[in-house]
Write an enzyme that holds these catalytic residues in place. Structure first.
Site, PDB file in Angstrom:
ATOM      1  N   GLU A 199       0.780  -1.839   0.233  1.00 52.34           N
ATOM      2  CA  GLU A 199      -0.074  -0.133  -0.352  1.00 52.34           C
ATOM      3  C   GLU A 199       1.141   1.465   0.292  1.00 52.34           C
ATOM      4  O   GLU A 199       1.373   2.135  -0.833  1.00 52.34           O
ATOM      5  CB  GLU A 199      -0.988   0.101   1.323  1.00 52.34           C
ATOM      6  CG  GLU A 199      -1.948   0.903   1.315  1.00 52.34           C
ATOM      7  CD  GLU A 199      -2.635   1.419   2.401  1.00 52.34           C
ATOM      8  OE1 GLU A 199      -3.394   2.339   2.553  1.00 52.34           O
ATOM      9  OE2 GLU A 199      -2.144   0.256   3.673  1.00 52.34           O
ATOM     10  N   ASP A 277     -12.487  -1.051   2.244  1.00 51.40           N
ATOM     11  CA  ASP A 277     -11.990  -0.493   3.129  1.00 51.40           C
ATOM     12  C   ASP A 277     -11.733   0.656   4.843  1.00 51.40           C
ATOM     13  O   ASP A 277     -12.763  -0.263   5.350  1.00 51.40           O
ATOM     14  CB  ASP A 277      -9.946   0.387   3.135  1.00 51.40           C
ATOM     15  CG  ASP A 277      -8.977   0.526   4.022  1.00 51.40           C
ATOM     16  OD1 ASP A 277      -8.720  -0.717   5.083  1.00 51.40           O
ATOM     17  OD2 ASP A 277      -7.686   0.814   3.771  1.00 51.40           O
ATOM     18  N   ASP A 278     -12.132   1.646   4.883  1.00 55.52           N
ATOM     19  CA  ASP A 278     -12.405   2.310   6.161  1.00 55.52           C
ATOM     20  C   ASP A 278     -13.433   3.077   5.671  1.00 55.52           C
ATOM     21  O   ASP A 278     -13.195   4.509   5.449  1.00 55.52           O
ATOM     22  CB  ASP A 278     -11.474   3.059   6.757  1.00 55.52           C
ATOM     23  CG  ASP A 278     -10.554   1.966   7.763  1.00 55.52           C
ATOM     24  OD1 ASP A 278     -10.806   0.758   8.014  1.00 55.52           O
ATOM     25  OD2 ASP A 278      -9.462   1.840   6.796  1.00 55.52           O
TER      26      ASP A 278
END
Length: 349
Positions: A199, A277-278
């Site tokens: 990432e 993801d979030d």
């Protein structure tokens, strides 16, 4: 139907979401008040304005601060069921949810309490919404491996309540090698393994996650394209990558979605998936990620169909359920006159 409607209605799975990262500001304030937790924001709008990040660490600082309001079993249940309700609206059939036990146990929250709340919601999601699910216990890589081992051992009495272990938090300075022993332990207990890699970190982290940690799936994996030999390994072994476009944009992993690696990875026949993801922090749930990347990279309905199929193929799902979900997606596509022969020509499915 147009592409946006196609994205909204095609059946799909989500494989990379942190349940703590689904905590919407409104719920955060409600739980803070209920549990008597002081937060350094006077209003929901002020909190939302803080969701402007320059890198992963800036996000993590606020992310852990938000998680402090999660105290009771009911909190974890409400958090999870709210997210599952959103999945139902997005035609998601299956989800694999990550959670960070150390984020809570370090605050004195009992692990069993966390698992009880999350699993209660997951059971309800299966019964009410027909959404199958699995839980991934993730270690915080900025902490020590000894702490990860202790966490894993404390979780073993509850092994039937999670399907895999993972590795998240700050990637830079915390390579996969640091967690070799705890992942070996997980393998010895017949658990699947995944890890965030590539990432913010280099392609070497992806290689090491595969070679040292023996993971079955890479979370993110953006930097894989910097290593052509690694790409061939990922392609030949069909190692899934759980890409998160809006997260990458928010955290400056990419400067714009036009430059996101997804299109190139699809063209190389890499097994890539789209995930949120979030979502409470990065401005969009699963369908939003699909829509934004589709617009930026001129994805077609065939591309969206392939990504939906990939999301099921990459899941830790039983053979029978996986085949059922693949059939649901292909039937949906056929009803929309999507040409499936090219998508399945390589016998991927």
């Amino acid at each position: 139907m147009n592409l946006e409607t196609y994205i909204e209605t095609i059946p799909k799975a989500e494989l990379h979401v942190h349940i703590e990262g689904t905590l919407e500001p409104e719920m955060l304030f409600e739980m803070a008040k209920r549990n008597g937790i002081n937060i350094p924001y006077k209003s929901i709008s002020e909190l939302k304005n803080a969701y402007c990040f320059s890198n992963l660490q800036e996000f993590l600082d606020i992310y852990y601060q938000g998680a402090n309001v999660l105290i009771t079993e009911q909190d974890f249940y409400e958090l999870t069921i709210a997210y599952l309700k959103k999945l139902r609206q997005q035609n998601v059939m299956h989800v694999e949810i990550m959670f960070d036990p150390q984020t809570h146990t370090l605050r004195g929250i009992d692990l069993a309490l966390v698992l009880n709340g999350i699993n209660k919601a997951m059971d309800e999601g299966r019964q009410r919404f027909g959404i199958t699910s699995g839980l991934i216990l993730s270690f915080l890589r900025h902490l020590t491996e000894e702490e990860a081992i202790d966490t894993f051992k404390s979780a073993l009495p509850h092994k039937d309540r999670f399907i895999a272990v993972g590795l998240d938090s700050s990637e830079n300075g915390h390579p996969p090698k640091k967690f070799e022993r705890v992942f070996k332990l997980a393998k010895e207990h017949q658990l699947k393994c995944v890890a965030h890699a590539g990432e913010e970190g280099p392609a070497k982290n992806i290689r090491d996650a595969l070679d040292i940690l023996s993971v079955s799936r890479i979370d993110h994996g953006n930097s894989a394209l910097n290593d052509s030999e690694l790409c061939q390994v990922l392609i030949s072994r069909q190692i899934p990558l759980t890409l998160c476009p809006l997260s990458n944009l928010a955290l400056k992993v990419v400067s714009n979605l036009e430059d996101h690696p997804l299109r190139q990875m699809l063209d190389l026949n890499m097994l890539v998936t789209i995930n949120s993801d979030d979502p409470a922090y990065f401005g969009g749930h699963l369908n939003d990620n699909y829509k934004h990347i589709a617009q930026a990279q001129n994805l077609t309905k065939e591309d969206i169909t392939l990504l939906a199929l990939n999301s099921v193929k990459a899941g830790f799902i039983s053979f029978d359920i996986k085949n059922d979900y693949i059939e649901r997606i292909t039937e949906f596509a056929r009803n929309e006159n999507i040409e499936l022969s090219k998508i399945i020509a390589n016998d991927t499915f």
